[in-house]
Design a protein around this motif. Structure first.
Motif, short mmCIF file in Angstrom:
data_model
loop_
_atom_site.label_atom_id
_atom_site.label_comp_id
_atom_site.label_asym_id
_atom_site.label_seq_id
_atom_site.Cartn_x
_atom_site.Cartn_y
_atom_site.Cartn_z
N ARG A 1 0.81 -1.21 0.00
CA ARG A 1 0.00 0.00 0.00
C ARG A 1 0.84 1.27 0.00
O ARG A 1 0.64 2.18 -0.79
N GLY B 1 -4.16 -7.18 -0.22
CA GLY B 1 -5.13 -6.64 -1.16
C GLY B 1 -6.07 -5.65 -0.52
O GLY B 1 -7.28 -5.65 -0.79
N THR C 1 -4.87 -0.01 -1.18
CA THR C 1 -3.84 -0.52 -2.10
C THR C 1 -4.42 -0.66 -3.50
O THR C 1 -3.84 -0.21 -4.49
N ARG C 2 -5.59 -1.28 -3.60
CA ARG C 2 -6.22 -1.50 -4.90
C ARG C 2 -6.64 -0.18 -5.53
O ARG C 2 -6.64 -0.04 -6.76
N TRP D 1 -3.70 -5.50 -9.27
CA TRP D 1 -3.25 -6.07 -8.01
C TRP D 1 -3.14 -7.58 -8.16
O TRP D 1 -4.02 -8.23 -8.73
N ASP E 1 -2.34 -11.18 -5.95
CA ASP E 1 -2.23 -11.84 -4.65
C ASP E 1 -1.00 -12.75 -4.67
O ASP E 1 -0.93 -13.69 -5.47
#
Length: 433
Positions: free
Chosen positions: A21, A41, A45-46, A52, A54
Motif C-alpha cells: 500500500r 489486497g 492498495t487497490r 493487483w 495476490d
C-alpha cells in the motif's frame, strides 16, 4: 473507483511486499501507473493501483512461485520501468535477482544487498569502520556464557521484528544460515531514512520506532513517530549516525531509499542493521511535510537508482514523469523549486492488531476507508484472527506528545467500530460454515 487522474500514457511500475500500500500510494503520487503485489489486497492498495496480484502463501507470508509469476506478468505491460521491493521480500532477493524475464529491479543489486544483509560481512564492515554495534556471535560459545536473558537470536532475512527471538537454552552449537546471536542493549529503537547514490547519501530524517510483544516475539514492529527534532535527538548523535551512514554508503555502493536501524541510550548509539529497501517511515515524512514531497518520496528512490541523483537538502522537489516512449531513452529530470522553511509538523503511524477474531463488515471497511487517519483498510468479508493486523493508524500533530495522544484516540475509535459495526449473523455463517 479511484479518483486519480488519467495516466493512460504514463509508464508502469510494480511494487511488491507483504503490504504494498505505502509504495503504491507513493508511486501513484509520482504520476506512475502501479501494479501492486502483496498478501492483503487492502482497499486503499487497490485504489492506488491499476492491477493487483495476490502473492500470499497465508495470512502473513509470501509464496515465491506466485511472486515470480506475478512479476513475469507485470514485465509484459507496456512502459514497465521496473519493480520496487518492500518489507517481506528479504528471503527472495537472491532468487529474484537471478530470475530472467522479470522487470528491472529498481533498488540495490544482489551484491550490494549482500554487503549489508549478510551478518558476517556487515558486522565486520562496522568493525572496520569503527561504528558501534551490540556484540554479535555466530556460534554458541562452548562455555555456555550466552545467557537467555542477555542475548537474542536474529535472522538476517527477516523483517518487522518477527525475525527476533529470545535465545532458548539449551540449543545447537551452530546457527542456521542468515542467523546470529546479538547481545541485548539498553537503548531504545530508532531509525534514519536516507537516499543513496554514487557512494553518497542524503539523510531525510530520524524516527522513533514503536514495538510490541506478540506471543514469544518481544520486538514486533508496531509503527513509528517522527521526524525527530533537536529535543529528541541531540546534534552529537545526529552527526554520528549521519557519519556512519555516509561511511557505509561509500564502502558498499547502496542506492535508493534505505533505512538504518539503531539503538539510542542518551547520547550513545549502536547500529543494528541496514534495510536495503524503502522503509515504512517514508510515510512519516510524506505526512509531516507533504509540501516538501508533493510527488512522493518514491520518485526520489527511482531517481537515485536509475540516474544517480539525490534530492536537495532543504528544498521542495517535484518529479517529472517520463512518457512511456521515453522510459528507456531519456533520464528523468527533476524540477527543483525554491527552498522554503518546512512546517514543524510531526507524524505517527501505528499498526492496530486485532484484540479478538472478527469478520470485517462492509460498514466497518467503509468507515475506515473514509477516515483520513486509517490506512491498509481491509476488504469487506476479510476474516482477521486475534493478533493479526487490522489497519494502520496515521496521524499528524505539532509535537510527539500530541502524536501519541492522537494515536491513542484513533486506536480507541477504530476498536469501537469493531464492536458497533457488525454484519448480520448470517454473514458469519456463510463465510465459516
Amino acid at each position: 473507483m479511484s479518483s486519480r487522474p488519467s495516466l493512460s500514457h504514463a509508464p508502469f511500475v510494480a511494487v511488491a511486499g507483504l503490504s504494498a500500500r505505502m509504495l503504491a500510494q507513493s508511486a501513484a503520487r509520482a504520476g506512475l501507473r502501479v501494479v501492486a503485489l502483496d498478501v492483503f489486497g487492502d482497499r486503499d492498495t487497490r485504489e492506488a493501483a491499476e492491477l493487483w496480484f495476490d502473492i500470499g502463501a497465508g495470512p502473513l507470508s509470501i509464496d515465491a512461485t506466485r511472486l515470480v509469476a506475478a512479476l513475469e506478468r507485470a514485465a509484459r505491460l507496456p512502459g514497465m520501468i521496473g519493480w520496487i521491493g518492500g518489507s517481506g521480500l528479504e528471503p527472495f532477493v537472491t532468487q529474484l535477482c537471478r530470475t530472467r524475464d522479470l522487470p528491472r529491479l529498481i533498488g540495490n543489486p544482489e551484491h550490494v544487498n549482500a554487503a549489508v544483509r549478510d551478518p558476517q560481512r556487515f558486522f565486520a564492515l562496522l568493525d572496520a569502520l569503527d561504528i558501534p554495534h551490540p556484540a554479535v556471535a555466530f556460534a554458541r560459545p562452548a562455555d555456555g556464557s550466552i545467557e537467555t536473558q542477555h542475548w537474542l537470536i536474529k535472522h538476517a532475512d527477516g523483517c518487522g521484528g518477527t525475525h527476533i527471538e529470545p535465545v532458548s537454552m539449551p540449543g545447537a552449537a551452530h546457527l542456521p544460515a542468515q542467523a546470529y546471536f546479538q547481545r541485548l542493549s539498553s537503548g531504545r529503537p530508532h531509525s534514519a531514512l536516507f537516499v543513496a547514490a554514487r557512494g553518497s547519501a542524503r539523510v531525510l530524517g530520524f524516527a522513533e520506532q514503536l514495538t510490541c510483544r506478540m506471543g514469544t516475539l518481544p520486538y514486533v514492529h508496531a509503527g513509528s513517530m517522527g521526524p525527530l527534532g533537536a529535543a529528541e535527538l541531540s546534534p552529537v548523535v545526529e552527526a554520528r549516525v549521519r557519519a556512519a551512514i555516509a561511511a557505509i554508503c561509500a564502502r558498499t555502493g547502496l542506492i535508493g531509499i534505505n533505512s538504518c536501524d539503531f539503538l539510542l541510550d542518551g547520547e550513545v548509539f549502536e547500529l543494528l542493521e541496514i534495510n536495503t529497501r524503502p522503509s515504512s517511515t517514508m510515510t512519516l515524512y510524506e505526512t509531516a511535510s507533504p509540501e516538501a514531497w508533493p510527488n512522493g518520496l518514491l520518485a526520489w528512490h527511482i531517481e537515485a537508482c536509475r540516474h544517480g541523483r539525490l534530492p536537495p537538502s532543504e528544498a521542495q522537489a517535484t518529479f517529472a514523469v517520463p512518457a512511456a516512449s521515453e522510459v528507456s531513452v531519456a533520464p528523468v529530470a527533476p524540477v527543483m523549486p525554491k527552498a522554503h522553511p518546512l512546517a514543524a509538523w510531526r507524524a505517527g503511524q501505528q499498526v492496530l492488531f486485532a484484540p479478538r477474531p472478527f469478520l470485517v463488515s462492509q460498514s466497518f471497511s467503509d468507515a475506515c476507508l473514509r477516515d483520513p487517519c486509517c490506512r491498509d483498510v481491509p476488504m469487506p468479508g476479510t476474516w482477521i484472527e486475534a493478533g493479526q493486523p487490522i489497519c494502520t493508524l496515521l496521524v499528524r500533530a505539532a509535537s510527539l506528545p500530541a502524536v501519541r495522544h492522537a494515536l491513542e484516540a484513533q486506536r480507541a475509535l477504530v476498536l469501537q467500530r469493531i464492536e458497533t459495526r457488525h454484519e448480520p449473523d448470517y454473514a458469519f455463517i456463510q463465510c465459516h460454515s
